[in-house]
Motif scaffolding. Structure first.
Motif, PDB file in Angstrom:
ATOM      1  N   ASP A  28       0.860  -1.206   0.081  1.00  0.00           N
ATOM      2  CA  ASP A  28      -0.121  -0.121  -0.256  1.00  0.00           C
ATOM      3  C   ASP A  28       0.930   1.155   0.113  1.00  0.00           C
ATOM      4  N   GLY A  29       0.691   2.195  -1.034  1.00  0.00           N
ATOM      5  CA  GLY A  29       1.311   3.238  -0.985  1.00  0.00           C
ATOM      6  C   GLY A  29       2.999   3.281  -1.641  1.00  0.00           C
ATOM      7  N   THR A  67      -6.678   3.482  -2.158  1.00  0.00           N
ATOM      8  CA  THR A  67      -6.715   2.251  -1.823  1.00  0.00           C
ATOM      9  C   THR A  67      -7.723   1.237  -2.297  1.00  0.00           C
ATOM     10  N   ASP A 209      -0.591   1.961   4.270  1.00  0.00           N
ATOM     11  CA  ASP A 209       0.270   2.881   3.685  1.00  0.00           C
ATOM     12  C   ASP A 209       0.712   3.988   4.696  1.00  0.00           C
ATOM     13  N   ASP A 248      -1.075  -0.318  -4.688  1.00  0.00           N
ATOM     14  CA  ASP A 248      -2.308   0.554  -5.040  1.00  0.00           C
ATOM     15  C   ASP A 248      -2.076   1.858  -5.624  1.00  0.00           C
ATOM     16  N   HIS A 249      -1.161   2.406  -5.149  1.00  0.00           N
ATOM     17  CA  HIS A 249      -1.089   3.903  -5.667  1.00  0.00           C
ATOM     18  C   HIS A 249       0.551   4.361  -4.925  1.00  0.00           C
ATOM     19  N   HIS A 376      -1.788  11.075  -1.558  1.00  0.00           N
ATOM     20  CA  HIS A 376      -1.845  10.500  -3.239  1.00  0.00           C
ATOM     21  C   HIS A 376      -3.556  10.661  -3.604  1.00  0.00           C
TER      22      HIS A 376
HETATM   23 ZN    ZN Z   1      -3.652   2.882  -0.189  1.00  0.00          ZN
END
Ligand code: ZN
Length: 419
Positions: A28-29, A67, A209, A248-249, A376
């Motif tokens: 995540d992140g 997310t 994240d 996810d990002h 994000h």
């Molecule tokens: Zn995320």
């Protein structure tokens, strides 16, 4: 053995029976910038080995770069326009109330995991934050030996609800806090134990994240986390699994030289320019745990209340500092493969070094004290790594060479594309 096993058809893609267990980890992140830093300085030797011996690229994540949409893209193998989860919140225009989008009934189509479970595979989904658990476990009957739980409620797992119990003593871990790297590490440790003890065919491990919101790639906290992540994915690979990593990002710093967040307060601006009550701004990054980012992201939605048009809103954005794009619903959905029935009348995307909030009075930034805002949501955070520990077969090498890959193809590549 795999010759007798069926092909599994999910949302328009055929998946062969996995040659060995497949573990997809969503960091995540996990902006590519972290890998750039830690691959270069030698902090993550296992992942460096995957890159050398397997497959690695930077892929396009789904928009908005949040997310929930991206986790659902990954586990369904489809863009946001197909699965329908376009953020943590959307606005119900019947009540003008924001609706949380974490219910499995809002997820359109099946998950790859649930379809494999139906076909006779053993599957595992573990997430750090519980908000993702129900959608990740959609259609999954845990009484059949599958596992689905969150670190957030690791201490409360039951066989009936989660397919596993006594998680904390089993792992020898304490219940991690919501704002800790251990919340993610528990996901990985549980994945390693389940892979070793039960040998499921598919595992999806989704982290949180908090680390990336808190620390830039050149900070020690980020390195400590990536070193432990690297150790975990190395142990997964050592159990003869196909290990695939994505995110996810990404994540960007959105503060000025003085360390203060660069925020466009969009509701305040639209109220001033077009009149109070003419628009409703929704920040789809909002969830129950926002101390580390104050519910500020790079993508917001504007719904019209009847008195002004989308073009008046877009015109009001002209020349406003921090705005990268302001798009009407149809254009936004066409450009970014988003579902029109859950999109605002106008989508506003921030520049890489800015974020957008609604009204200053509605965001609590006290949790940011002493930290630069990193967040994000925009196109600047929609590039994500895609790394697999094993080499691709010829068909998937050609596929990778001839198109920009989407992160929602990661299960396809990990299952169908590896030697
Ligand atoms: Zn995320």
């Amino acid at each position: 053995m795999s010759k007798d096993k069926p092909t599994v058809h999910v949302n328009g893609t055929d998946y062969r029976w996995p040659l060995r267990p497949v573990v997809v980890v969503c960091i995540d992140g996990g902006d590519p910038a972290y890998l750039r830093q830690f691959l270069a300085d030698g902090s993550i030797p296992n992942i460096a080995g995957f890159v050398r011996q397997g497959f690695a690229t930077v892929a396009d994540g789904s928009m908005p770069s949040f997310t929930c949409p991206n986790n659902m893209s990954i586990i369904t193998g489809t863009p946001t326009s197909k699965h329908g989860i376009s953020g943590n919140f959307y606005l119900d225009t019947a009540t003008w109330e924001p609706v949380v989008m974490t219910g499995p009934e809002l997820l359109r189509g099946d998950t790859i995991i649930a379809r494999f479970a139906e076909a006779g595979a053993k599957v595992v989904t573990i997430t750090a934050k519980d908000k993702l658990r129900k959608q990740l476990g959609k259609g999954l009957d845990v009484s059949q030996g599958h596992v689905s739980f969150s670190s957030e409620f690791a201490g409360q797992c039951t066989l009936a609800e989660n397919g596993v119990e006594n998680v904390l003593p089993w792992l020898g871990m304490e219940q991690p806090g919501m704002y800790s790297m251990e919340l993610s590490l528990l996901v990985l440790e549980a994945g390693i134990r389940l892979l070793a003890e039960r040998r499921p065919e598919l595992l999806y491990l989704s982290l949180t994240d908090w680390v990336q919101h808190k620390w830039a790639p050149d900070e020690d906290g980020a390195r400590r986390f990536y070193q432990r992540l690297d150790d975990c994915v190395g142990r997964l690979a050592a159990l003869d699994a196909t290990v695939a990593l994505t995110a996810d990002h990404g994540m960007n710093d959105k503060s000025n030289d003085a360390g203060e967040p660069k925020v466009l307060w969009l509701q305040d601006l639209l109220d001033a320019k077009l009149g109070p009550g003419t628009t409703t701004v929704v920040c789809p990054i909002t969830d129950a745990f926002v101390a580390h980012h104050g519910a500020l992201g790079g993508f917001v939605r504007v719904w019209l209340r009847g008195a002004v048009s989308a073009h008046q809103v877009i015109d009001a954005m002209a020349g406003v500092e921090g705005v990268e794009l302001a798009l009407d619903r149809d254009t936004a959905c066409r450009m970014f493969e988003m579902p029109a029935d859950r999109e605002g009348d106008v989508a506003v995307i921030a520049r890489q070094d800015w974020c957008i909030g609604s009204s200053a009075k509605n965001h609590d930034l006290s949790g940011l004290k002493g930290h630069r805002l990193r967040t994000h949501g925009g196109t600047s955070e929609a590039k994500v790594p895609m790394i697999i520990n094993r080499p691709l077969n010829e068909a998937y090498r050609f596929k990778a060479a001839s198109q920009t890959l989407k992160s929602y193809q990661i299960f396809d590549f990990a299952i169908n594309g590896t030697l």
